[in-house]
Design a protein around this motif. Structure first.
Motif, PDB file in Angstrom:
ATOM      1  N   ASP A  60       0.827  -1.212   0.000  1.00 51.73           N
ATOM      2  CA  ASP A  60       0.000   0.000   0.000  1.00 51.73           C
ATOM      3  C   ASP A  60       0.861   1.262   0.000  1.00 51.73           C
ATOM      4  O   ASP A  60       0.348   2.368   0.155  1.00 51.73           O
ATOM      5  N   SER A  66      -0.302   2.883  -5.456  1.00 49.46           N
ATOM      6  CA  SER A  66      -1.126   2.535  -4.292  1.00 49.46           C
ATOM      7  C   SER A  66      -2.214   3.575  -4.060  1.00 49.46           C
ATOM      8  O   SER A  66      -3.355   3.231  -3.713  1.00 49.46           O
ATOM      9  N   LEU A  70      -6.100   2.461  -4.085  1.00 47.90           N
ATOM     10  CA  LEU A  70      -6.874   2.626  -2.850  1.00 47.90           C
ATOM     11  C   LEU A  70      -7.920   3.741  -2.956  1.00 47.90           C
ATOM     12  O   LEU A  70      -8.659   3.987  -1.995  1.00 47.90           O
ATOM     13  N   ARG A  75      -6.505   2.046   3.734  1.00 45.29           N
ATOM     14  CA  ARG A  75      -7.156   0.737   3.666  1.00 45.29           C
ATOM     15  C   ARG A  75      -7.859   0.392   4.980  1.00 45.29           C
ATOM     16  O   ARG A  75      -8.907  -0.268   4.976  1.00 45.29           O
ATOM     17  N   LYS A  78     -10.270   4.110   6.109  1.00 43.98           N
ATOM     18  CA  LYS A  78     -10.997   4.711   4.985  1.00 43.98           C
ATOM     19  C   LYS A  78     -10.954   6.247   4.992  1.00 43.98           C
ATOM     20  O   LYS A  78     -11.701   6.888   4.253  1.00 43.98           O
TER      21      LYS A  78
END
Length: 267
Positions: A60, A66, A70, A75, A78
């Motif tokens: 990530d 990433s 995302l 992740r 949020k």
């Protein structure tokens, strides 16, 4: 035509690698920009979400990719990730790409990328805090002068003169402003930053930077001051304009001087 295409593959590959390496460095610069002003270590702990504090997994933390995968959100929690992060990565990548296109694998490439990286970090920190950390500007002065012994573009005495003129000119301006207006107009950080700029690009670079940053400041800062409702009394960081002027000198400064003196002699 086929042979030309084959010969161009290594060049295109080198440019792609330069851009990606620039983005990777930019990811690290984001850590420096966020942590350095608050006195945190830029090495430990590993990258974490600034909202929830959870560690960011390596998959990530791939520059640009990433963020897109995302959707610009953490992740775990949020929470939205600031657009600043991919922006710094892109800017760093573009600087690396443009400098590589100009110098290739010449030693001037890493020297000027290092300088531009310092300017990028300084710009973002100054925007956030109105401060330019001494560890960046003072160490940059030393590094710029030391590197002048290893670059054909700048002689050591030009670097030294750039330091003296860069710091001296802004010091005199700041002292004069304080004497007349009885308040600070330019911070000490700006003085040290211009001295650092002089260390890397010499006295001609200092003169160009002051000229270009003044124009940029007038065009960009004046409307922002008027929109703020405080008029010309609004406080705006000047470091970003100095950084912009210095980067412009790297790419177009010599061309500008050539045009300017050719114009004068033509008259």
């Amino acid at each position: 035509m086929t042979q030309a295409l084959v010969e161009s593959i290594p060049l295109v590959g080198g440019q792609f690698i330069a851009f990606m390496l620039g983005c990777i460095f930019g990811s690290f610069y984001n850590v420096v920009i966020y942590r350095l002003p608050s006195g945190q270590s830029i090495v430990r702990p590993a990258s974490r979400c600034t909202a929830c504090g959870n560690a960011i997994a390596p998959y990530d933390n791939i520059p640009l990719i990433s963020y897109l995968l995302l959707g610009g959100k953490c992740r775990q929690c949020k929470e939205s990730i600031s657009l600043r992060y991919p922006l710094v990565e892109v800017l760093s990548g573009l600087l690396a790409l443009l400098l590589f296109r100009r110098y290739g694998l010449h030693p001037q490439f890493p020297i000027e990328f290092f300088f531009c990286s310092l300017l990028l970090i300084v710009t973002m920190i100054d925007i956030d805090t109105f401060l330019i950390p001494d560890i960046l500007s003072l160490s940059g002065i030393v590094a710029g002068f030391a590197l002048s012994f290893f670059t054909p573009r700048l002689l050591w005495w030009e670097s030294l003169l750039g330091i003296i003129l860069g710091g001296g000119i802004f010091y005199l301006i700041a002292a004069g402003f304080a004497l007349v207006r009885h308040k600070e107009g330019l911070g000490g950080g700006d003085i040290k930053l211009l001295a650092m700029i002089g260390a890397f690009i010499g006295w001609k670079g200092v003169a160009f930077t002051i000229f270009a940053s003044s124009i940029a400041g007038t065009i960009i800062a004046l409307p922002l001051m008027l929109r703020s409702g405080k008029g010309l009394g609004s406080a705006l960081p000047f470091g970003p304009f100095l950084a912009l002027g210095a980067v412009c000198y790297i790419f177009w400064g010599e061309m500008f001087y050539h045009w300017y003196f050719s114009y004068l002699l033509g008259m």
